[in-house]
Design a protein around this motif. Structure first.
Motif, PDB file in Angstrom:
ATOM      1  N   SER A 192       0.847  -1.195   0.000  1.00  0.00           N
ATOM      2  CA  SER A 192       0.000   0.000   0.000  1.00  0.00           C
ATOM      3  C   SER A 192       0.883   1.246   0.000  1.00  0.00           C
ATOM      4  O   SER A 192       1.832   1.336   0.783  1.00  0.00           O
ATOM      5  CB  SER A 192      -0.917   0.011   1.226  1.00  0.00           C
ATOM      6  OG  SER A 192      -1.785  -1.107   1.210  1.00  0.00           O
ATOM      7  N   PHE A 193       0.523   2.202  -0.855  1.00  0.00           N
ATOM      8  CA  PHE A 193       1.376   3.375  -1.039  1.00  0.00           C
ATOM      9  C   PHE A 193       0.549   4.653  -1.132  1.00  0.00           C
ATOM     10  O   PHE A 193      -0.630   4.632  -1.482  1.00  0.00           O
ATOM     11  CB  PHE A 193       2.207   3.235  -2.325  1.00  0.00           C
ATOM     12  CG  PHE A 193       3.141   2.068  -2.313  1.00  0.00           C
ATOM     13  CD1 PHE A 193       4.444   2.207  -1.864  1.00  0.00           C
ATOM     14  CD2 PHE A 193       2.713   0.823  -2.737  1.00  0.00           C
ATOM     15  CE1 PHE A 193       5.310   1.123  -1.847  1.00  0.00           C
ATOM     16  CE2 PHE A 193       3.569  -0.271  -2.714  1.00  0.00           C
ATOM     17  CZ  PHE A 193       4.873  -0.119  -2.269  1.00  0.00           C
ATOM     18  N   HIS A 194       1.212   5.764  -0.827  1.00  0.00           N
ATOM     19  CA  HIS A 194       0.662   7.098  -1.058  1.00  0.00           C
ATOM     20  C   HIS A 194       1.500   7.733  -2.159  1.00  0.00           C
ATOM     21  O   HIS A 194       2.731   7.804  -2.058  1.00  0.00           O
ATOM     22  CB  HIS A 194       0.728   7.952   0.208  1.00  0.00           C
ATOM     23  CG  HIS A 194      -0.267   7.546   1.238  1.00  0.00           C
ATOM     24  ND1 HIS A 194      -0.607   8.356   2.304  1.00  0.00           N
ATOM     25  CD2 HIS A 194      -1.015   6.426   1.383  1.00  0.00           C
ATOM     26  CE1 HIS A 194      -1.515   7.745   3.059  1.00  0.00           C
ATOM     27  NE2 HIS A 194      -1.762   6.563   2.505  1.00  0.00           N
ATOM     28  N   GLY A 248      -2.690  10.302  -4.001  1.00  0.00           N
ATOM     29  CA  GLY A 248      -3.404   9.111  -4.422  1.00  0.00           C
ATOM     30  C   GLY A 248      -3.019   7.945  -3.525  1.00  0.00           C
ATOM     31  O   GLY A 248      -1.824   7.689  -3.324  1.00  0.00           O
ATOM     32  N   VAL A 249      -4.014   7.274  -2.974  1.00  0.00           N
ATOM     33  CA  VAL A 249      -3.772   6.112  -2.111  1.00  0.00           C
ATOM     34  C   VAL A 249      -4.046   4.861  -2.940  1.00  0.00           C
ATOM     35  O   VAL A 249      -5.159   4.684  -3.444  1.00  0.00           O
ATOM     36  CB  VAL A 249      -4.669   6.146  -0.862  1.00  0.00           C
ATOM     37  CG1 VAL A 249      -4.361   4.962   0.055  1.00  0.00           C
ATOM     38  CG2 VAL A 249      -4.465   7.467  -0.109  1.00  0.00           C
ATOM     39  N   VAL A 250      -3.040   4.020  -3.090  1.00  0.00           N
ATOM     40  CA  VAL A 250      -3.159   2.869  -3.977  1.00  0.00           C
ATOM     41  C   VAL A 250      -2.636   1.609  -3.310  1.00  0.00           C
ATOM     42  O   VAL A 250      -1.774   1.658  -2.431  1.00  0.00           O
ATOM     43  CB  VAL A 250      -2.390   3.097  -5.300  1.00  0.00           C
ATOM     44  CG1 VAL A 250      -2.920   4.324  -6.029  1.00  0.00           C
ATOM     45  CG2 VAL A 250      -0.888   3.235  -5.059  1.00  0.00           C
ATOM     46  N   ASP A 251      -3.190   0.478  -3.740  1.00  0.00           N
ATOM     47  CA  ASP A 251      -2.646  -0.839  -3.408  1.00  0.00           C
ATOM     48  C   ASP A 251      -2.030  -1.409  -4.674  1.00  0.00           C
ATOM     49  O   ASP A 251      -2.669  -1.410  -5.739  1.00  0.00           O
ATOM     50  CB  ASP A 251      -3.738  -1.788  -2.913  1.00  0.00           C
ATOM     51  CG  ASP A 251      -4.220  -1.456  -1.512  1.00  0.00           C
ATOM     52  OD1 ASP A 251      -3.466  -0.799  -0.764  1.00  0.00           O
ATOM     53  OD2 ASP A 251      -5.350  -1.849  -1.167  1.00  0.00           O
ATOM     54  N   CYS A 257      -2.419  -6.205 -10.295  1.00  0.00           N
ATOM     55  CA  CYS A 257      -3.087  -4.930 -10.556  1.00  0.00           C
ATOM     56  C   CYS A 257      -2.641  -3.821  -9.621  1.00  0.00           C
ATOM     57  O   CYS A 257      -2.043  -4.073  -8.562  1.00  0.00           O
ATOM     58  CB  CYS A 257      -4.604  -5.101 -10.434  1.00  0.00           C
ATOM     59  SG  CYS A 257      -5.195  -5.235  -8.726  1.00  0.00           S
ATOM     60  N   LEU A 258      -2.948  -2.617 -10.051  1.00  0.00           N
ATOM     61  CA  LEU A 258      -2.915  -1.453  -9.169  1.00  0.00           C
ATOM     62  C   LEU A 258      -4.362  -1.118  -8.849  1.00  0.00           C
ATOM     63  O   LEU A 258      -5.173  -0.916  -9.761  1.00  0.00           O
ATOM     64  CB  LEU A 258      -2.233  -0.266  -9.834  1.00  0.00           C
ATOM     65  CG  LEU A 258      -2.157   1.030  -8.990  1.00  0.00           C
ATOM     66  CD1 LEU A 258      -0.899   1.832  -9.346  1.00  0.00           C
ATOM     67  CD2 LEU A 258      -3.387   1.923  -9.164  1.00  0.00           C
ATOM     68  N   SER A 259      -4.702  -1.047  -7.573  1.00  0.00           N
ATOM     69  CA  SER A 259      -6.046  -0.707  -7.137  1.00  0.00           C
ATOM     70  C   SER A 259      -6.053   0.712  -6.586  1.00  0.00           C
ATOM     71  O   SER A 259      -5.334   1.021  -5.630  1.00  0.00           O
ATOM     72  CB  SER A 259      -6.523  -1.697  -6.059  1.00  0.00           C
ATOM     73  OG  SER A 259      -7.799  -1.316  -5.556  1.00  0.00           O
ATOM     74  N   SER A 260      -6.838   1.580  -7.213  1.00  0.00           N
ATOM     75  CA  SER A 260      -6.925   2.972  -6.793  1.00  0.00           C
ATOM     76  C   SER A 260      -7.952   3.086  -5.664  1.00  0.00           C
ATOM     77  O   SER A 260      -9.147   2.917  -5.887  1.00  0.00           O
ATOM     78  CB  SER A 260      -7.336   3.849  -7.982  1.00  0.00           C
ATOM     79  OG  SER A 260      -7.352   5.208  -7.623  1.00  0.00           O
ATOM     80  N   LYS A 261      -7.503   3.379  -4.450  1.00  0.00           N
ATOM     81  CA  LYS A 261      -8.378   3.366  -3.275  1.00  0.00           C
ATOM     82  C   LYS A 261      -9.049   4.716  -3.019  1.00  0.00           C
ATOM     83  O   LYS A 261     -10.249   4.787  -2.762  1.00  0.00           O
ATOM     84  CB  LYS A 261      -7.573   2.953  -2.036  1.00  0.00           C
ATOM     85  CG  LYS A 261      -7.062   1.527  -2.071  1.00  0.00           C
ATOM     86  CD  LYS A 261      -6.088   1.254  -0.941  1.00  0.00           C
ATOM     87  CE  LYS A 261      -6.673   1.504   0.428  1.00  0.00           C
ATOM     88  NZ  LYS A 261      -5.688   1.191   1.512  1.00  0.00           N
ATOM     89  N   TYR A 262      -8.277   5.784  -3.067  1.00  0.00           N
ATOM     90  CA  TYR A 262      -8.837   7.098  -2.736  1.00  0.00           C
ATOM     91  C   TYR A 262      -7.905   8.162  -3.285  1.00  0.00           C
ATOM     92  O   TYR A 262      -6.694   7.936  -3.435  1.00  0.00           O
ATOM     93  CB  TYR A 262      -8.970   7.257  -1.220  1.00  0.00           C
ATOM     94  CG  TYR A 262     -10.019   8.271  -0.791  1.00  0.00           C
ATOM     95  CD1 TYR A 262     -11.369   8.020  -0.985  1.00  0.00           C
ATOM     96  CD2 TYR A 262      -9.662   9.466  -0.174  1.00  0.00           C
ATOM     97  CE1 TYR A 262     -12.342   8.932  -0.585  1.00  0.00           C
ATOM     98  CE2 TYR A 262     -10.626  10.383   0.237  1.00  0.00           C
ATOM     99  CZ  TYR A 262     -11.963  10.110   0.025  1.00  0.00           C
ATOM    100  OH  TYR A 262     -12.914  11.015   0.418  1.00  0.00           O
ATOM    101  N   PHE A 263      -8.488   9.319  -3.590  1.00  0.00           N
ATOM    102  CA  PHE A 263      -7.692  10.414  -4.126  1.00  0.00           C
ATOM    103  C   PHE A 263      -8.178  11.715  -3.516  1.00  0.00           C
ATOM    104  O   PHE A 263      -9.376  11.989  -3.491  1.00  0.00           O
ATOM    105  CB  PHE A 263      -7.818  10.464  -5.653  1.00  0.00           C
ATOM    106  CG  PHE A 263      -6.916  11.482  -6.289  1.00  0.00           C
ATOM    107  CD1 PHE A 263      -5.556  11.255  -6.393  1.00  0.00           C
ATOM    108  CD2 PHE A 263      -7.432  12.672  -6.787  1.00  0.00           C
ATOM    109  CE1 PHE A 263      -4.711  12.193  -6.984  1.00  0.00           C
ATOM    110  CE2 PHE A 263      -6.609  13.624  -7.372  1.00  0.00           C
ATOM    111  CZ  PHE A 263      -5.239  13.376  -7.476  1.00  0.00           C
TER     112      PHE A 263
END
Length: 216
Positions: A93-95, A108-111, A116-122
């Protein structure tokens, strides 16, 4: 590495856009931007550190080193955003911090997982709404997947999360093609084309199955 824009700057002045990525952690600068975004965009003035940490910092994912690239690495397609995107080195998990001339304007908060890259929140700075940073982040995340998949072929999907046809805040996801939606009845991925979009519009988004009449 430059993008147009700038609040009180002269028209046509050039700005430098950069994207930096770090493992998910509490960063005061990001939290302050989150509070500003929530208050302006979602009219939520009750943000606190504990809730923010549970929502966007804590993660069940571990951090695993990405193995060396496969033989026969491919050349990635031309980039969609005017700056370098981070390199894929670790799953987890990254910012992703978006900065204009060094100023934090979005996160952008992503897994990032093997497939895949999952876009969690922006979140983005309301003062920079004219830059449409949500679109910039989507294109940057697509660039990231394209760049990573050129060397790590298992990672080839970009997951944008839930799609709600009648909700403008997430309906924009239909603008990115090619795309697929998961059918809630068959649990199969269905091509999200103009025909499906028209059928969803006719049904007001209320569909138990996304498969067309002619689908098997």
């Amino acid at each position: 590495n430059k993008a147009q824009g700038g609040g009180g700057k002269k028209r046509g002045s050039r700005k430098v856009l950069t994207i930096e990525m770090a493992p998910s952690a509490f960063v005061q600068e990001e939290f302050e931007l989150f509070c500003k975004y929530q208050a302006s965009v979602h009219k939520d003035d009750d943000s606190d550190k504990e809730g923010y940490t549970r929502f966007l910092v804590e993660t069940p994912l571990g951090y695993d080193k990405v193995p060396a690239g496969a033989e026969g690495s491919e050349k990635p397609p031309p980039p969609l955003v005017p700056c370098e995107v981070p390199e894929l080195t670790t799953y987890g998990s990254f910012h992703q911090q978006y900065r204009v001339d060094g100023k934090l304007v979005a996160v952008g908060v992503v897994d990032i997982m093997q497939a895949c890259l999952s876009s969690k929140y922006f979140i983005w700075d309301p003062d920079y709404a004219f830059l449409e940073l949500g679109k910039v982040s989507s294109l940057a995340e697509i660039d990231f997947v394209a760049k990573a998949s050129a060397r790590h072929r298992d990672l080839r999907y970009y997951y944008q999360g839930f799609y709600i046809h009648t909700c403008p805040k997430v309906a924009y996801k239909a603008d990115y093609k090619p795309a697929e939606l998961l059918c809630p009845t068959s649990l199969e991925w269905v091509t999200f084309d103009d025909d499906l979009r028209a059928r969803m519009a006719e049904a007001g988004g209320r569909m138990l199955s996304l498969r067309g009449q002619g689908d098997g």
